[in-house]
Structures are given as C-alpha cells and as structure tokens.
Design a protein around this motif. Structure first.
Motif, PDB file in Angstrom:
ATOM      1  N   LEU A   1      -2.393  -4.338  -8.939  1.00  0.00           N
ATOM      2  CA  LEU A   1      -3.513  -4.173  -8.956  1.00  0.00           C
ATOM      3  C   LEU A   1      -4.160  -3.419  -7.436  1.00  0.00           C
ATOM      4  O   LEU A   1      -4.251  -2.863  -7.121  1.00  0.00           O
ATOM      5  CB  LEU A   1      -4.411  -4.206  -9.570  1.00  0.00           C
ATOM      6  N   GLY A   2      -3.472  -4.392  -6.482  1.00  0.00           N
ATOM      7  CA  GLY A   2      -3.705  -4.241  -5.117  1.00  0.00           C
ATOM      8  C   GLY A   2      -2.870  -2.877  -4.626  1.00  0.00           C
ATOM      9  O   GLY A   2      -3.096  -2.493  -3.733  1.00  0.00           O
ATOM     10  N   GLY A   3      -1.824  -2.935  -4.673  1.00  0.00           N
ATOM     11  CA  GLY A   3      -0.636  -1.790  -4.746  1.00  0.00           C
ATOM     12  C   GLY A   3      -2.309  -0.756  -5.123  1.00  0.00           C
ATOM     13  O   GLY A   3      -1.587   0.625  -4.176  1.00  0.00           O
ATOM     14  N   LEU A   4      -1.742  -0.225  -6.010  1.00  0.00           N
ATOM     15  CA  LEU A   4      -2.508   0.687  -6.526  1.00  0.00           C
ATOM     16  C   LEU A   4      -3.558   0.602  -5.971  1.00  0.00           C
ATOM     17  O   LEU A   4      -4.286   2.308  -5.338  1.00  0.00           O
ATOM     18  CB  LEU A   4      -3.048   0.836  -8.362  1.00  0.00           C
ATOM     19  N   PHE A   5      -4.908  -0.355  -5.718  1.00  0.00           N
ATOM     20  CA  PHE A   5      -6.100   0.115  -4.835  1.00  0.00           C
ATOM     21  C   PHE A   5      -5.716   0.891  -3.381  1.00  0.00           C
ATOM     22  O   PHE A   5      -5.970   1.277  -2.656  1.00  0.00           O
ATOM     23  CB  PHE A   5      -6.564  -1.749  -4.798  1.00  0.00           C
ATOM     24  N   ALA A   6      -4.552  -0.259  -2.661  1.00  0.00           N
ATOM     25  CA  ALA A   6      -4.515   0.138  -1.569  1.00  0.00           C
ATOM     26  C   ALA A   6      -3.669   1.949  -0.968  1.00  0.00           C
ATOM     27  O   ALA A   6      -4.037   2.695  -0.575  1.00  0.00           O
ATOM     28  CB  ALA A   6      -3.220  -0.084  -1.297  1.00  0.00           C
ATOM     29  N   LYS A   7      -3.087   1.686  -2.129  1.00  0.00           N
ATOM     30  CA  LYS A   7      -2.845   3.621  -2.817  1.00  0.00           C
ATOM     31  C   LYS A   7      -3.747   4.354  -2.938  1.00  0.00           C
ATOM     32  O   LYS A   7      -3.606   5.273  -1.696  1.00  0.00           O
ATOM     33  CB  LYS A   7      -1.731   3.690  -3.531  1.00  0.00           C
ATOM     34  N   LEU A   8      -4.654   3.811  -3.406  1.00  0.00           N
ATOM     35  CA  LEU A   8      -6.258   5.362  -3.572  1.00  0.00           C
ATOM     36  C   LEU A   8      -7.058   5.353  -2.131  1.00  0.00           C
ATOM     37  O   LEU A   8      -7.813   6.241  -2.088  1.00  0.00           O
ATOM     38  CB  LEU A   8      -6.394   4.673  -4.760  1.00  0.00           C
ATOM     39  N   MET A   9      -7.167   3.672  -1.865  1.00  0.00           N
ATOM     40  CA  MET A   9      -7.611   3.619  -0.793  1.00  0.00           C
ATOM     41  C   MET A   9      -7.587   5.107   0.562  1.00  0.00           C
ATOM     42  O   MET A   9      -8.111   5.451   1.396  1.00  0.00           O
ATOM     43  CB  MET A   9      -7.681   2.030  -0.340  1.00  0.00           C
ATOM     44  N   ALA A  10      -5.945   4.849   0.385  1.00  0.00           N
ATOM     45  CA  ALA A  10      -4.786   5.501   1.787  1.00  0.00           C
ATOM     46  C   ALA A  10      -5.653   6.690   2.030  1.00  0.00           C
ATOM     47  O   ALA A  10      -5.493   7.668   2.406  1.00  0.00           O
ATOM     48  CB  ALA A  10      -3.336   4.991   2.238  1.00  0.00           C
ATOM     49  N   ALA A  11      -5.216   7.643   0.484  1.00  0.00           N
ATOM     50  CA  ALA A  11      -5.407   8.372  -0.126  1.00  0.00           C
ATOM     51  C   ALA A  11      -6.830   9.165   0.072  1.00  0.00           C
ATOM     52  O   ALA A  11      -7.108  10.629   0.359  1.00  0.00           O
ATOM     53  CB  ALA A  11      -4.896   8.847  -1.913  1.00  0.00           C
ATOM     54  N   SER A  12      -7.825   7.842  -0.568  1.00  0.00           N
ATOM     55  CA  SER A  12      -9.373   8.515  -0.286  1.00  0.00           C
ATOM     56  C   SER A  12      -9.916   8.600   1.356  1.00  0.00           C
ATOM     57  O   SER A  12     -10.648   9.921   1.248  1.00  0.00           O
ATOM     58  CB  SER A  12      -9.924   7.520  -0.770  1.00  0.00           C
ATOM     59  N   LEU A  13      -8.883   8.375   1.840  1.00  0.00           N
ATOM     60  CA  LEU A  13      -9.779   8.258   3.811  1.00  0.00           C
ATOM     61  C   LEU A  13      -8.651   8.746   4.624  1.00  0.00           C
ATOM     62  O   LEU A  13      -8.974   8.895   5.522  1.00  0.00           O
ATOM     63  CB  LEU A  13      -9.620   6.821   3.845  1.00  0.00           C
ATOM     64  N   THR A  14      -7.950   9.150   4.256  1.00  0.00           N
ATOM     65  CA  THR A  14      -6.782   9.893   4.937  1.00  0.00           C
ATOM     66  C   THR A  14      -6.976  11.420   4.464  1.00  0.00           C
ATOM     67  O   THR A  14      -6.320  12.343   5.177  1.00  0.00           O
ATOM     68  CB  THR A  14      -5.000   9.601   5.132  1.00  0.00           C
ATOM     69  N   GLY A  15      -8.083  11.721   3.830  1.00  0.00           N
ATOM     70  CA  GLY A  15      -8.607  13.302   3.407  1.00  0.00           C
ATOM     71  C   GLY A  15      -7.106  13.565   2.686  1.00  0.00           C
ATOM     72  O   GLY A  15      -7.658  15.128   3.040  1.00  0.00           O
TER      73      GLY A  15
ATOM     74  N   LEU B   1      -5.525 -10.255  -2.774  1.00  0.00           N
ATOM     75  CA  LEU B   1      -5.064  -9.917  -0.637  1.00  0.00           C
ATOM     76  C   LEU B   1      -4.404  -9.522  -0.126  1.00  0.00           C
ATOM     77  O   LEU B   1      -3.960  -8.588   0.208  1.00  0.00           O
ATOM     78  CB  LEU B   1      -6.356 -11.290  -0.042  1.00  0.00           C
ATOM     79  N   ALA B   2      -3.271 -10.465  -0.148  1.00  0.00           N
ATOM     80  CA  ALA B   2      -2.239  -9.630  -0.096  1.00  0.00           C
ATOM     81  C   ALA B   2      -1.480  -8.713  -0.557  1.00  0.00           C
ATOM     82  O   ALA B   2      -0.695  -7.703   0.640  1.00  0.00           O
ATOM     83  CB  ALA B   2      -1.356 -11.207  -0.140  1.00  0.00           C
ATOM     84  N   ALA B   3      -2.019  -8.574  -1.929  1.00  0.00           N
ATOM     85  CA  ALA B   3      -1.252  -7.039  -1.868  1.00  0.00           C
ATOM     86  C   ALA B   3      -1.400  -5.971  -1.501  1.00  0.00           C
ATOM     87  O   ALA B   3      -1.094  -4.723  -0.918  1.00  0.00           O
ATOM     88  CB  ALA B   3      -1.384  -6.921  -3.292  1.00  0.00           C
ATOM     89  N   VAL B   4      -3.118  -5.867  -0.882  1.00  0.00           N
ATOM     90  CA  VAL B   4      -4.025  -5.153  -0.460  1.00  0.00           C
ATOM     91  C   VAL B   4      -3.694  -4.826   0.557  1.00  0.00           C
ATOM     92  O   VAL B   4      -3.272  -3.697   1.776  1.00  0.00           O
ATOM     93  CB  VAL B   4      -6.098  -5.385  -0.344  1.00  0.00           C
ATOM     94  N   THR B   5      -3.527  -5.893   1.604  1.00  0.00           N
ATOM     95  CA  THR B   5      -3.135  -5.477   3.424  1.00  0.00           C
ATOM     96  C   THR B   5      -2.248  -5.400   3.055  1.00  0.00           C
ATOM     97  O   THR B   5      -1.395  -5.114   4.362  1.00  0.00           O
ATOM     98  CB  THR B   5      -4.300  -6.967   4.121  1.00  0.00           C
TER      99      THR B   5
END
Length: 454
Positions: free
Chosen positions: A251-265, A378-382
């Motif tokens: 879940l944390g890996g998917l969250f980080a991937k989704l955040m990166a894709a969303s916030l880098t345009g 938290l470790a998975a996201v960061t």
C-alpha cells in the motif's frame, strides 16, 4: 604514527577563536527560534482543526460540503499567488534547496522566512478546511527556512555552510513536531543529507536537540500517542506481523507511486485539467474530501491522530473502509496543491492496517500490530525505515518493541522499493528541474551579470 592529542593546545585553540563561539551561539539561537516556530505552528494547527470540528458538528455536518471546497480553493489560490514554494509537504523543498548549483534567489523559492510564515498560515487554513494533511512535513520547511536565515551572519570562510543549516533546520522541525529528538537526528542522516558534515556534525546535533527541547518546554516530556501496553511477543505474533508489514509495504509503495505521478505533472487528462483550472480542481477535490469525511462520520478529516489514539486504546469504531478512504483523502489533499504533509496521515493509515489485521486474525496483540503498521506504512511511503521506526518508537514509548518495529519498517521499505522510486527524492528532482529550466527572473539576471563580468 598518529600523535596523541595535546589537550592544552587544543583547549587554547578552541577558546582562542572567539568568532567560532559567536557563530555557534548564533546557530543555537536560530535553532531555538526554529523550535518555537514549530511549537507555534502546532498550536495554530490544533486550534484550526478544533474550529473545523465545531463547524462539522453544527448543521448535522452538511456545512462542510460548502466550507471545505470553498476554503480549499482559496488556499490553492493564495498559495499560487503569494507562495508557490509553500505547496505540498516541504521536505522535497528542503532537499532541493541543498543543490549547490542554485543561486541565493533560486534557493529562496524553496526556503525563506517568507515561505516559513506562509507555510504556517496556509497549512493552518488547511486544517481549518478539514483536509487530510499533517504538520510534520511543513514543520521541516518552516524550521529550515528559519535556520537558513542565519547564513547571512557567516562569512565565506565559515565552517557553517548552507547545507549544514538546512539539514539542521529540517531535522529540528521533525524533532520539535514529534517531540522526538533522536528521530530528528536520524532523519537528518537518512533522508535529508545521507551524511553529516564532520566539521559541523556536533553543532547540527546540538541544534536539533535544542529545537526539540522547545517542544518539550511547551508541551511537556510526553509521548505523542501515550504509552502502549504490549504483551510479550512470541512466535504466534510472526504471521500477523508479516501480514502487517507486507500489506503496508504494498500500500505504501502504491501510495508513493501515485503521489509521484500526480505531483510531477504526469501527462494525463486529470493533470492537464489541474494545470489548466487549478482553483476549480481544488474545489472539486475539497468536495470529494468532504463527502469522504461525511461518509466516515468525520474519521478521515484532519491528520488522523485522534483515530490512532483510539485504536491504540482499543476504543476505535472505524468504518470498514477506513484505510482505503483515508488513503484517498490524503492523496486528494496533496494533489490539489495545498501546503500540508503526509507523515501523520501515513501513520493513521498504517495504524488502520494493523487494526484490521488484528481483527481478521483475532490477535490479542492489537496495540503491537497497530504500532508496527504505523512504522511499516511510513517506511514504505518515505523509504526511510530507520526514521520511521524511531519516530514510532518515541511516539508510543515502544522501547520493548524495537526489534519488531525495525523489522516491520525494513520489510515494508524493501517491498516499497520494488514498486516505487523514493518519493521525496523524486519530487525534489522535479522541483529542481522546474526551477533550473525556468527563465531567470529580472532579479536573478541582476545577480548573474556581476558574476559574469567578474
């Protein structure tokens, strides 16, 4: 052979350089100021969210369907108008500001006293809107902006560099926000700098501890989530613990991937709409966050700290889809472009995973699984496992669970690395590319011309 240190000579050298001690006093004074700014920010955030909950509990909660979208749109408008560098978490900005190729004006787009003040005000409004944001990431940028201001007092020969001040300030923000100085020191090494400069490492650590003491002096030497009662862990806890760590890792890996894709345009239709109509996009995101909050009886509003406390105390009455809905609310809050962090929401999502696993497997070690879920997600996201497990250990006084928390954080981080790139590093590189590819402002051109002529 290496000579033994000469105590008398070293003592004379240490106390013979008066300006070195002046520099140290300046750094420590700024560290105390940074800690006090984080304390003030904490009070602003808590008071703002209390006001939001008062609005939520009036009119049967339906008022938030108007309040949250309108205020979210206003925050995004104000951020884009006056402080675009304050948008988002704040940690990527501090990482980007450490790039040596930046000039002073370019660096001020990431950290400055103005951005620190705007971050406090705009993130406070985010809590007033009920958005799923945290104050810990913004505290990093707030404290780093204050600490970096000290650079104007030091000459070019000073051993205290901009890099050292940014690392000290960012880590001081974590120490003061979580009331966890040890976590701040590890965060400085693992996430911000990857190393500590030997010439200034002692002073950096002193600054971090001093900033943390400002939080202790204001709120007392209390654990963030109190002290959990954990029964003795044995081999029966192995399967639930692995389930929590693996679930949080994915879940944390998917969250980080989704955040990166969303916030880098990323060139997707929704991101094109976000770029073309940012204020309307923010209002729509705020409306979805309000709907999610209403559907969960308010559980997904705010950072989620109260829900974590209830879970640890065994008093939680969470909706079945709490983890999924909090995940979506946190992503939307970040995507619309408001200033706000993801540390505290990540802890609440991880706690929800641990809570769900304890219910499904009928485990009698629910507090331990909840704490492990917090550290793991938290470790998975960061992808900073040492920081994650130490933060949770200090927040719940979980010294008896050191190995369990460490194992959960390490395993979740390993799984996350197979799914996503490091989130903060990705965002920092994107911000740097945006600044370096942009045409220089007239002020930056004025700085560059004298340099070229010389």
């Amino acid at each position: 052979m290496q000579q033994e240190p000469d105590f008398v000579q070293n003592l004379r050298q240490e106390f013979g350089d008066g300006w070195r001690w002046v520099e140290r006093c300046i750094v420590l004074a700024y560290a105390a100021a940074a800690g006090l700014c984080v304390v003030g920010f904490t009070m602003v955030a808590e008071k703002a969210f209390d006001w939001f909950m008062h609005i939520y509990h009036s009119q049967g909660g339906w008022a938030v369907l108007v309040w949250t979208p309108c205020l979210t749109a206003a925050i995004v408008w104000a951020t884009r108008r006056w402080a675009p560098g304050a948008a988002g978490s704040g940690i990527p900005q501090v990482m980007a500001a450490q790039e040596t190729a930046l000039n002073d004006l370019q660096r001020s787009r990431f950290v400055s006293l103005w951005l620190s003040a705007c971050k406090i005000a705009l993130a406070g409004l985010g809590f007033l809107a009920g958005l799923s944001i945290g104050r810990e990431g913004p505290s990093v940028q707030v404290a780093a902006g204050v600490m970096h201001h000290a650079k104007r007092w030091f000459g070019p020969r000073s051993g205290i560099t901009s890099h050292a001040l940014l690392v000290a300030g960012g880590a001081a923000g974590i120490a003061a926000a979580f009331n966890a100085p040890l976590a701040g020191i590890v965060f400085a090494i693992e996430e911000l700098s990857r190393k500590l400069e030997s010439r200034a490492s002692g002073l950096i650590i002193a600054a971090i501890v001093l900033a943390g003491l400002m939080g202790v002096s204001a709120f007392g030497n209390l654990n963030y989530f109190g002290r959990i009662q954990v029964p003795s862990l044995n081999w029966h806890a192995l399967l639930p613990g692995i389930c929590v760590a693996l679930s949080c890792g994915v879940l944390g890996g998917l969250f980080a991937k989704l955040m990166a894709a969303s916030l880098t345009g990323a060139p997707e239709r929704l991101n094109r709409l976000r770029a073309q109509y940012p204020i309307r996009f923010a209002a729509a995101g705020g409306l979805l966050i309000a709907v999610i909050g209403l559907s969960t009886s308010g559980a997904t509003f705010g950072a989620g700290s109260e829900e974590v406390k209830h879970m640890l105390a065994g008093e939680a009455e969470l909706p079945a889809l709490y983890v999924t809905l909090k995940f979506i609310a946190t992503w939307l809050s970040a995507w619309v472009g408001v200033p706000g962090g993801i540390f505290a929401p990540s802890l609440s999502i991880g706690a929800g995973v641990g809570h769900n696993v304890s219910l499904m497997l009928g485990s009698d070690i629910a507090p331990a699984l909840i704490a492990m879920g917090m550290a793991a997600f938290l470790a998975a996201v960061t992808q900073a496992p040492l920081t994650a497990f130490i933060i949770v250990m200090e927040m719940v006084d979980g010294h008896s669970m050191v190995l369990s928390l460490m194992a959960a954080a390490m395993l979740a981080s390993l799984v996350s690395r197979m799914i996503a790139r490091p989130l903060y590093e990705t965002l920092a590189n994107y911000m740097l590319s945006q600044v370096q590819s942009a045409a220089p402002t007239p002020a930056e051109q004025a700085v560059q011309k004298p340099a070229a002529s010389s």
